[in-house]
Design a protein around this motif. Sequence first.
Motif: not given
Length: 350
Positions: A314-325
């Motif tokens: 889910a976070l990968g689909n959102m793709g926010s910088p914080v999530a990716l880190e």
Amino acid sequence: MTSPRDRALRLRDAAKEDPDAVNPDRVLELLRYPERPVQRVASEAFLLLLTEHPSVGTSAVERIAYLLRQTDPETAAERDAAVEFMETLLLCLARIATADPERVYTARQEVLDVLEELEGPLAAPASVCLVQFVEADPLPLVAHVDRFTALLDADDPTVRRNAAHILLQLASSHPSAVEPSLPTLRRRLTDSDTETAKKAAVVLGLAARGSPDEVASSVPALADALDAEDRGVRANAAGALADIATGQPEPVAAYTETLVANLSDEAAPVRRNATAALSRLADAETDLEGLAHGALIELLDDPNSTVRATACRALGNMGSPVALELLRSIAAEDEADTVRWAARRALEDQ
């Protein structure tokens, strides 16, 4: 000389004591005897044998189907005995079907005919047979969806549960076929029998593959089911919303806050499926940053590895910088292989 009925009674008594000690051919011979009292006792003995050894009944399917067709009581007194006899015959078919469903499938029309009386005492054993039939070959039963839909409103919870199971099997292979059932299935999400409610939710999700426009009408009822007392109903409702969001994200997006609230559910399957639904919304470019971002990040520390893996997607689909880190950290450090793989896959898809 011992009468045929007395022989049947002895075989029935012997089968109660030790089914292995009774020759099934002797029982079947009496089931073919042209007198109904003998046939009734023989069917009871046969059912006892089939409980232990269902495969011994395959040669009797034609005879049982014939007896179902021929049982037509003329008086009220005869009716009670006939109903008991037909119930035993149907239970025999259901037991045989556990060993050889394709063989028993030849008697499907006789079983379907029994269901003309939906609230009758035979509806439950007939529905048990149909559960076995639909698992063997669902296609010929597609034409009877209306009849199975009517069974969803039966008073007997066993009948409703079996009807929901039959529709689930049909929806798995022929999702558009269950479209006439959708309004009734939506009502059954609040069924007092939780197994019926759980199966109804699954069917509504499966139907999204065949009737996406009609299934969108199911979203409000499924969202309400996220507050159900039973965790299985909540989990299946969230899973159905995830299925619908794959092709119809807009109606599901209206319930984003409800899905986010279920991310803290006590049951891991509910958290997982609510996360999956949000993941499908994010994949459809629904803006979830303000509502779901923080809650999904918290799930990266969930005690359940499946929930953590779903949160990674889910976070990968959102793709926010914080999530990716955070996903980079999870990909290297999570204790579960499945979670590390999900994090790496989410990063690769960017």
